[in-house]
Scaffold this active site. Structure first.
Site, mmCIF file in Angstrom:
data_model
loop_
_atom_site.group_PDB
_atom_site.id
_atom_site.type_symbol
_atom_site.label_atom_id
_atom_site.label_comp_id
_atom_site.label_asym_id
_atom_site.label_seq_id
_atom_site.Cartn_x
_atom_site.Cartn_y
_atom_site.Cartn_z
ATOM 1 C CG ASP A 159 -2.097 -0.671 0.989
ATOM 2 O OD1 ASP A 159 -2.600 -1.810 0.387
ATOM 3 O OD2 ASP A 159 -3.080 -0.619 1.665
ATOM 4 C CG HIS A 196 -4.187 2.533 -0.328
ATOM 5 N ND1 HIS A 196 -5.397 2.468 0.055
ATOM 6 C CD2 HIS A 196 -3.231 3.052 0.184
ATOM 7 C CE1 HIS A 196 -5.203 2.640 1.086
ATOM 8 N NE2 HIS A 196 -3.890 2.473 1.633
ATOM 9 C CG HIS A 253 2.193 0.322 4.690
ATOM 10 N ND1 HIS A 253 1.784 -0.895 5.570
ATOM 11 C CD2 HIS A 253 1.299 0.916 3.955
ATOM 12 C CE1 HIS A 253 0.402 0.087 5.511
ATOM 13 N NE2 HIS A 253 -0.036 0.911 5.103
ATOM 14 C CG HIS A 287 -4.056 7.576 2.886
ATOM 15 N ND1 HIS A 287 -4.223 6.899 4.649
ATOM 16 C CD2 HIS A 287 -3.869 5.723 2.808
ATOM 17 C CE1 HIS A 287 -4.073 5.583 4.678
ATOM 18 N NE2 HIS A 287 -3.754 4.936 3.864
#
Length: 258
Positions: A69, A120, A214, A124
């Site tokens: 991510d 994604h 990540h 964010h």
């Protein structure tokens, strides 16, 4: 724990544990959100699905999906080198602002080397905190940015913090995006200890699982070779998220979690 001078039945303890798990699940995805496992939809599809098996049938193999991510970032090219060396496909849930726009060559390389490119959001933003226009902007801008670089719009998205609701589901469906959660995470945003990151993933890895890491944190990419090597020794086969579903195809708007 004592109850009326004696220990409570084991089944009560188990029920309490299940209640905690259920509460955590609702907290993660939003109250009342239904999730579906890749294995269940794969089984329902039987031989009538349209998904691409690739080199593995996850109904027979011990499959696991490695996902990353919030990239791409400075360490993503090194990660791609590792995945190429280990012959492991992965799924990348990319951030638009300051990531996709800043690293177009890396986005193109991710796609060219056979990994799954996914969404994604743009910045964010927590989608459940936004109105419908805000949700559409977060997802739609990233769709457009990725398509401009790769020629293809993603079909998968991961909501930040795993938080979703009916509005997120409706707009994801409109944009052709399935929602993909996870079963194993190292909380690598909270540590630079690569050995700890590796250990946390190995402890939680399971068949038909989806690993969340990540590639923007310093401790993560150095942990990846050990994770891959040790899980392969345990008999796992690495696949992309779509391969985990084959012959089924994830449905837009649906929320999936192993």
């Amino acid at each position: 724990m004592p109850e009326n001078g004696s220990f409570a039945p084991v089944r009560r303890t188990a029920a309490a544990a299940l209640a905690v798990v259920a509460t955590l699940a609702l907290t993660l995805t939003g109250c009342g959100t239904q999730t579906v496992s890749p294995a269940s939809v794969r089984g329902d599809a039987a031989g009538d699905g349209k998904g691409a098996y690739g080199s593995v049938d996850c109904a027979k193999a011990k499959c696991i999906a490695l996902t990353f991510d919030a990239g791409p970032g400075k360490d993503t090219p090194r990660l791609l080198d590792i995945l190429k060396e280990k012959k492991v496909p992965a799924t990348f849930f990319l951030l638009g602002k300051n990531h996709v726009l800043a690293h177009p060559d890396t986005v193109r390389r991710i796609a060219d080397e056979g990994h799954e490119v996914a969404n994604h959001t743009w910045s964010h933003g927590i989608l459940t905190d936004l109105d419908r226009d805000g949700i559409r902007e977060e997802l739609g801008r990233t769709q457009n940015a990725i398509a401009k670089i790769t020629g293809h719009r993603p079909t998968l998205m991961r909501p930040p913090q795993g938080r979703t609701n009916d509005d997120v589901t409706d707009i994801s469906r409109d944009l052709g995006l399935s929602q993909i959660l996870w079963s194993a995470t190292a909380k690598d945003y909270s540590t630079t200890d690569s050995a700890l990151i590796e250990r946390r993933i190995l402890d939680d890895a399971s068949a038909d699982g989806i690993i969340l890491l990540h590639d923007i944190y310093d401790g993560t990419v150095p942990a990846v070779p050990g994770i891959i090597e040790k899980l392969k020794k345990r008999g796992f086969t690495f696949v992309t998220v779509p391969q985990l579903f084959a012959p089924a195809v994830p449905k837009p708007g649906e929320v999936y979690r192993p």
